[in-house]
Design a protein around this motif. Structure first.
Motif, PDB file in Angstrom:
ATOM      1  N   PHE A  87       0.818  -1.216   0.000  1.00 50.04           N
ATOM      2  CA  PHE A  87       0.000   0.000   0.000  1.00 50.04           C
ATOM      3  C   PHE A  87       0.851   1.265   0.000  1.00 50.04           C
ATOM      4  CE2 PHE A  87      -2.840   2.606   3.074  1.00 50.04           C
ATOM      5  CZ  PHE A  87      -3.186   3.488   2.069  1.00 50.04           C
ATOM      6  N   THR A  88       1.457   1.633   1.114  1.00 51.19           N
ATOM      7  CA  THR A  88       2.129   2.932   1.226  1.00 51.19           C
ATOM      8  C   THR A  88       3.627   2.865   0.960  1.00 51.19           C
ATOM      9  OG1 THR A  88       2.455   2.675   3.613  1.00 51.19           O
ATOM     10  CG2 THR A  88       0.417   3.731   2.892  1.00 51.19           C
ATOM     11  N   THR A  89       4.104   1.730   0.502  1.00 53.35           N
ATOM     12  CA  THR A  89       5.532   1.619   0.187  1.00 53.35           C
ATOM     13  C   THR A  89       5.879   2.477  -1.023  1.00 53.35           C
ATOM     14  OG1 THR A  89       4.961  -0.332  -1.118  1.00 53.35           O
ATOM     15  CG2 THR A  89       5.741  -0.710   1.132  1.00 53.35           C
ATOM     16  N   ASP A  90       7.170   2.823  -1.154  1.00 54.91           N
ATOM     17  CA  ASP A  90       7.637   3.563  -2.324  1.00 54.91           C
ATOM     18  C   ASP A  90       7.850   2.601  -3.484  1.00 54.91           C
ATOM     19  OD1 ASP A  90       7.672   6.032  -1.051  1.00 54.91           O
ATOM     20  OD2 ASP A  90       9.687   5.680  -0.249  1.00 54.91           O
ATOM     21  N   TYR A  91       7.346   2.967  -4.648  1.00 49.67           N
ATOM     22  CA  TYR A  91       7.572   2.106  -5.804  1.00 49.67           C
ATOM     23  C   TYR A  91       7.403   2.896  -7.088  1.00 49.67           C
ATOM     24  CZ  TYR A  91       2.441   1.701  -5.302  1.00 49.67           C
ATOM     25  OH  TYR A  91       1.109   1.960  -5.144  1.00 49.67           O
ATOM     26  N   ASP A  92       8.112   2.426  -8.097  1.00 46.74           N
ATOM     27  CA  ASP A  92       7.988   2.905  -9.459  1.00 46.74           C
ATOM     28  C   ASP A  92       8.245   1.698 -10.355  1.00 46.74           C
ATOM     29  OD1 ASP A  92      10.706   2.463  -9.223  1.00 46.74           O
ATOM     30  OD2 ASP A  92      11.237   4.594  -9.279  1.00 46.74           O
ATOM     31  N   GLU A  93       8.403   1.918 -11.659  1.00 47.48           N
ATOM     32  CA  GLU A  93       8.597   0.769 -12.529  1.00 47.48           C
ATOM     33  C   GLU A  93       9.881   0.024 -12.194  1.00 47.48           C
ATOM     34  OE1 GLU A  93       8.722  -0.678 -17.211  1.00 47.48           O
ATOM     35  OE2 GLU A  93       8.439   1.462 -16.751  1.00 47.48           O
ATOM     36  N   ALA A  94      10.931   0.734 -11.782  1.00 46.44           N
ATOM     37  CA  ALA A  94      12.179   0.061 -11.418  1.00 46.44           C
ATOM     38  C   ALA A  94      11.978  -0.853 -10.220  1.00 46.44           C
ATOM     39  CB  ALA A  94      13.253   1.101 -11.130  1.00 46.44           C
TER      40      ALA A  94
ATOM     41  N   ARG B  86       4.844  11.004 -12.657  1.00 45.64           N
ATOM     42  CA  ARG B  86       6.154  11.187 -12.039  1.00 45.64           C
ATOM     43  C   ARG B  86       6.874   9.855 -11.824  1.00 45.64           C
ATOM     44  NH1 ARG B  86       4.214  14.135  -6.735  1.00 45.64           N
ATOM     45  NH2 ARG B  86       2.867  12.285  -6.899  1.00 45.64           N
ATOM     46  N   VAL B  87       6.117   8.796 -11.562  1.00 42.28           N
ATOM     47  CA  VAL B  87       6.734   7.485 -11.315  1.00 42.28           C
ATOM     48  C   VAL B  87       6.408   6.473 -12.406  1.00 42.28           C
ATOM     49  CG1 VAL B  87       7.024   7.712  -8.833  1.00 42.28           C
ATOM     50  CG2 VAL B  87       4.826   6.971  -9.740  1.00 42.28           C
ATOM     51  N   PHE B  88       5.336   6.720 -13.162  1.00 40.11           N
ATOM     52  CA  PHE B  88       4.973   5.829 -14.264  1.00 40.11           C
ATOM     53  C   PHE B  88       4.745   6.667 -15.521  1.00 40.11           C
ATOM     54  CE2 PHE B  88       3.387   3.600 -10.414  1.00 40.11           C
ATOM     55  CZ  PHE B  88       4.240   2.495 -10.473  1.00 40.11           C
ATOM     56  N   PRO B  89       5.826   7.164 -16.129  1.00 45.79           N
ATOM     57  CA  PRO B  89       5.677   8.063 -17.281  1.00 45.79           C
ATOM     58  C   PRO B  89       5.205   7.359 -18.545  1.00 45.79           C
ATOM     59  CG  PRO B  89       7.994   7.593 -16.866  1.00 45.79           C
ATOM     60  CD  PRO B  89       7.242   6.999 -15.730  1.00 45.79           C
ATOM     61  N   ASP B  90       5.347   6.037 -18.602  1.00 47.21           N
ATOM     62  CA  ASP B  90       4.999   5.289 -19.817  1.00 47.21           C
ATOM     63  C   ASP B  90       4.146   4.081 -19.435  1.00 47.21           C
ATOM     64  OD1 ASP B  90       4.896   4.164 -22.356  1.00 47.21           O
ATOM     65  OD2 ASP B  90       6.882   3.231 -22.165  1.00 47.21           O
TER      66      ASP B  90
ATOM     67  N   LEU C 266       2.972  -1.691 -19.154  1.00 45.31           N
ATOM     68  CA  LEU C 266       2.028  -2.797 -19.185  1.00 45.31           C
ATOM     69  C   LEU C 266       2.406  -3.813 -20.258  1.00 45.31           C
ATOM     70  CD1 LEU C 266      -1.293  -0.793 -18.691  1.00 45.31           C
ATOM     71  CD2 LEU C 266      -0.115  -2.211 -17.004  1.00 45.31           C
ATOM     72  N   ALA C 267       2.863  -3.332 -21.390  1.00 47.52           N
ATOM     73  CA  ALA C 267       3.299  -4.237 -22.447  1.00 47.52           C
ATOM     74  C   ALA C 267       4.500  -5.058 -21.986  1.00 47.52           C
ATOM     75  CB  ALA C 267       3.635  -3.452 -23.712  1.00 47.52           C
ATOM     76  N   ARG C 268       5.417  -4.425 -21.280  1.00 49.86           N
ATOM     77  CA  ARG C 268       6.597  -5.148 -20.781  1.00 49.86           C
ATOM     78  C   ARG C 268       6.203  -6.203 -19.752  1.00 49.86           C
ATOM     79  NH1 ARG C 268       8.633   0.039 -21.919  1.00 49.86           N
ATOM     80  NH2 ARG C 268       8.096   0.930 -19.877  1.00 49.86           N
ATOM     81  N   LEU C 269       5.218  -5.899 -18.938  1.00 51.82           N
ATOM     82  CA  LEU C 269       4.741  -6.895 -17.973  1.00 51.82           C
ATOM     83  C   LEU C 269       4.073  -8.061 -18.685  1.00 51.82           C
ATOM     84  CD1 LEU C 269       3.306  -4.575 -15.179  1.00 51.82           C
ATOM     85  CD2 LEU C 269       5.453  -5.833 -15.159  1.00 51.82           C
ATOM     86  N   HIS C 270       3.313  -7.759 -19.724  1.00 44.39           N
ATOM     87  CA  HIS C 270       2.676  -8.832 -20.488  1.00 44.39           C
ATOM     88  C   HIS C 270       3.719  -9.703 -21.193  1.00 44.39           C
ATOM     89  CE1 HIS C 270      -1.323  -6.412 -20.678  1.00 44.39           C
ATOM     90  NE2 HIS C 270      -1.297  -7.233 -19.642  1.00 44.39           N
ATOM     91  N   GLU C 271       4.804  -9.101 -21.619  1.00 47.65           N
ATOM     92  CA  GLU C 271       5.868  -9.883 -22.251  1.00 47.65           C
ATOM     93  C   GLU C 271       6.477 -10.890 -21.291  1.00 47.65           C
ATOM     94  OE1 GLU C 271       8.563  -6.953 -23.706  1.00 47.65           O
ATOM     95  OE2 GLU C 271       7.250  -6.323 -25.362  1.00 47.65           O
TER      96      GLU C 271
END
Length: 775
Positions: free
Chosen positions: A287-294, A333-337, A342-347
């Motif tokens: 929930f409140t953890t810090d996260y981005d695509e990395a 700011r954290v998910f610019p693309d 989503l495409a990379r996750l599906h891959e």
């Protein structure tokens, strides 16, 4: 709510008017309509100046009878739950004035004269009934000294209640997701959805339906606040009361709890089947953890590098910008693309889930848009209802408005077309009552029903955009919510005690018509100790659906390893073992899910549901059957001590091959990489070849594992294929489609030739020889 002061007296300020007699019974509109005065009628003068109850008894669907108790009827027909249309049955008045309503094998009889007596019978025996001082219209003085209703509600002026007697030894179950004891006798249960966590008497999923082990269940068709006193105020009876001038309920007959659930879900709806991928492992950002695509990528790489199967990745609240939930917009700011991500996750072969709720924060542009269009609940003065709890200045979407539903769905459609696969429909319990709905609905009656409207709107758009693949991960619900799976247990703490209360809530929900259920592995609040986490992993991965999730800390398994991850009892190894086991059980779980959709029998089955004839099994709430044949007893201690009960028959420990003859109580001690998982005698378990994911061609490399016990023919469903297995004392013969499947008995295994396989039974499987090795 309690209105009496002991057996004889009423509480101060309570004026009770009980149905005293069946004065007259008539057949009207294919129903029995009974005039029930609240005093005995001796002279014509007795018919003056007294309240009268009108009691309507009607057949509904086979095995189900509807009863409506009304004082004043001028208020119109209130909103009720969606139920199946009426079909069949008969209504007669016998020469002596006895009214008889018949529906399938259930009969309701109203005896003329005094005292009041409404009786329900099936199979030649009495199930329950409403007798002297059971049906009442209650009037309260402003200072009446009664137990208060839930905190959002003031005390009403009038109530209607019914009491149905409980036979000696009759046990009561259900009433939605309740975290206390599974058996409800002796409890006061308020059906009023609330966001109270799993460690309280409140519930996210209030369902005004209970079933008994005495051949019947009761569904109170009142979507607002319903107060149950289950063998508590009147210890011989189950009482249910509602505010207002009328009360409607259904009595549902069934020889077993499973038969009652089948009829109840025929009345209120059954879940759709969920796709195979949903049975795999779900991992979240927390929930409140810090996260981005990395951060997400690091989790996924960590799971891959440690050979940990994963099917779904979930983004919790902060995929959107703070102070703006729910505005349906990725935080750039954290998910610019987002589309690219989503495409990379599906891959990677993953499905993606997103968190949403039905509240719109004032800082979001969506708030002004929704408010201007009239899509938010309003106060009686016409202003938008707002408060600052959860999100500053938030409003609440009005799902009684077709335009608001379409607006909300269109926002979701954008996300689904970006590549989102599933939606976590959080909240839906904090619904105010000082509001005006677009369709004029009574806000008190809409409070619980709001969850159903909310989840139905989201499920509908998922079905449109993902035909055959629609999956919710919902927290709030009420009667009928089972039509929109999956549901999870809400905010637990990271303790063994909370793990146990979570299981009780799930089993109670299962006995309320819900087929699919999950919970936060490791607990939500706080960070679990390694022992709690590992025990919860085994439990969670042997549940209907399995999700790792927390509040302010991550739930990736390697964070809970103190030493060597290769240790079989490390969190990483335990997760790997049970995640892979569950994937191999996916053909079995899919068949159980199809049964839930067809009959209402849940995937996770309380012992009373699986063994209704065994008195020892009836109160058990620390073990369950997963599907029809796997008995699971989670371990609720660091040391690994567990006490469990095996009913009559021969049981085989799935993980070791040990054979045990029941009925027997057992005390066992298990390492973190083990727990009691026993297979029922005569079972034929379909085991998939692949353990890396649940959504594969299950017939390719399938092994049918036949267990000792029983001489019978069993059908095993694997997808759309049906394999038939015939067992005798000496031999097992299987037939099915041509392909790469095989039959296994003990240590012997034979591949199917031209769609059939035949083996002699071995006396004993060798320890560890139950599950064929994955290839």
């Amino acid at each position: 709510m309690r209105f009496t002061d002991g057996f004889w007296l009423m509480r101060p300020g309570v004026e009770a008017h009980y149905a005293r007699e069946a004065y007259e019974a008539r057949v009207r509109d294919d129903a029995l309509v009974v005039t029930a005065p609240t005093k005995a009628i001796r002279t014509r003068g007795d018919t003056l100046n007294l309240p009268v109850l009108t009691v309507t008894v009607a057949p509904h669907i086979p095995g189900v009878v509807r009863v409506r108790i009304e004082h004043h009827t001028g208020g119109g027909e209130p909103v009720r739950f969606e139920t199946a249309p009426r079909s069949g049955g008969s209504v007669t008045v016998e020469p002596d004035g006895t009214g008889v309503v018949t529906s399938g094998g259930l009969e309701a009889r109203v005896t003329p004269g005094e005292p009041w007596n409404l009786e329900f019978r099936a199979g030649g025996r009495r199930l329950t009934g409403s007798g002297h001082r059971s049906q009442a219209w209650i009037r309260l003085a402003p200072d009446a000294q009664v137990d208060p209703p839930p905190v959002e509600l003031g005390l009403g002026r009038t109530y209607v209640h019914e009491q149905l007697d409980l036979g000696v030894g009759t046990l009561v179950y259900g009433l939605g997701e309740r975290f206390g004891p599974l058996v409800k006798n002796g409890q006061t249960v308020e059906i009023w959805n609330a966001d109270g966590g799993t460690s309280s008497e409140q519930a996210y999923k209030g369902v005004p339906f209970y079933l008994t082990d005495a051949g019947y269940g009761v569904f109170v068709d009142e979507p607002g606040h319903v107060s149950f006193e289950v063998g508590s105020e009147a210890v011989q009876r189950a009482q249910f009361s509602v505010e207002g001038e009328s009360l409607q309920y259904f009595v549902i007959a069934g020889e077993t709890p499973a038969a009652i659930l089948e009829r109840y879900t025929a009345l209120t709806g059954r879940p759709v089947e969920v796709p195979a991928w949903s049975y795999g492992t779900w991992l979240t950002t927390s929930f409140t953890t810090d996260y981005d695509e990395a951060t997400v990528t690091s989790f996924l790489d960590g799971m891959r590098d440690r050979d940990l199967p994963l099917s779904v990745f979930h983004f919790d609240c902060f995929w959107m910008r703070e102070f703006q939930w729910t505005d349906f917009l990725w935080d750039e700011r954290v998910f610019p693309d987002p589309e690219g991500m989503l495409a990379r996750l599906h891959e990677r072969g993953l499905k993606v889930s997103l968190w949403i709720n039905p509240y719109i924060a004032q800082a979001s542009p969506a708030f002004a848009e929704a408010a201007a269009a009239g899509h938010l609940l309003r106060r009686p003065d016409g202003s938008v209802w707002q408060w600052d709890l959860w999100q500053a200045g938030m409003g609440v979407v009005d799902f009684t408005s077709d335009a608001a539903v379409a607006w909300f769905q269109e926002k979701l459609r954008v996300l689904l077309r970006q590549g989102v696969d599933a939606l976590k429909t959080d909240f839906g319990e904090r619904i105010p009552v000082d509001v005006v709905y677009a369709d004029g609905s009574d806000p008190r009656r809409m409070h619980n029903l709001y969850a159903e409207r909310y989840n139905a709107a989201v499920h509908e758009v998922l079905e449109q955009e993902r035909p055959g693949e629609a999956v919710l991960f919902a927290r709030s619900a009420t009667a009928g919510g089972q039509r929109h799976p999956v549901h999870w247990g809400g905010d637990s703490t990271s303790t063994f005690a909370s793990m146990a209360e979570t299981l009780r809530g799930g089993l109670s929900l299962s006995l309320s018509g819900f087929g699919f259920w999950s919970h936060d592995i490791g607990g939500f609040e706080g960070t679990p100790a390694a022992d709690v986490f590992k025990r919860w992993v085994a439990f969670g991965l042997l549940s209907s659906h399995s999700r790792f999730h927390g509040s302010d800390s991550y739930r990736v398994p390697w964070l809970f390893d103190d030493g060597d991850e290769a240790d079989p009892e490390s969190a990483t190894s335990v997760t790997r073992r049970f995640a892979r086991l569950k994937n191999r059980l996916s053909p079995y779980l899919l068949a159980a899910g199809r049964e839930a959709a067809e009959t209402g029998t849940p995937v996770m089955r309380p012992m009373v549901l699986a063994f209704p004839g065994d008195p020892t099994a009836r109160p058990l709430d620390r073990q369950y059957l997963l599907g029809p044949d796997l008995l699971v007893a989670p371990v609720f201690s660091a040391e690994g001590d567990v006490e469990l009960y095996l009913p009559a028959g021969t049981w085989t420990q799935l993980l070791t091959g040990e054979r045990v003859t029941g009925p027997v109580w057992r005390r066992e001690r298990h390492g973190f990489d083990s727990l009691p998982v026993y297979v029922r005698e005569g079972a034929v378990l379909p085991i998939g070849e692949r353990d890396d994911r649940p959504d594969t061609d299950h017939l390719d490399g399938l092994v049918l594992v036949a267990f000792p016990g029983g001489d019978e023919v069993r059908e095993v469903r694997v997808g759309d294929a049906v394999l038939t297995v015939e067992t005798t004392d000496e031999e097992v013969h299987a037939t099915g489609p041509e392909g790469r499947w095989s039959l296994r008995v003990g240590g012997a295994q034979q591949a199917a030739e031209a769609g059939s396989a035949h083996l002699r039974r071995t006396a004993e499987p060798a320890p560890g020889d139950v599950l064929p090795e994955a290839r």
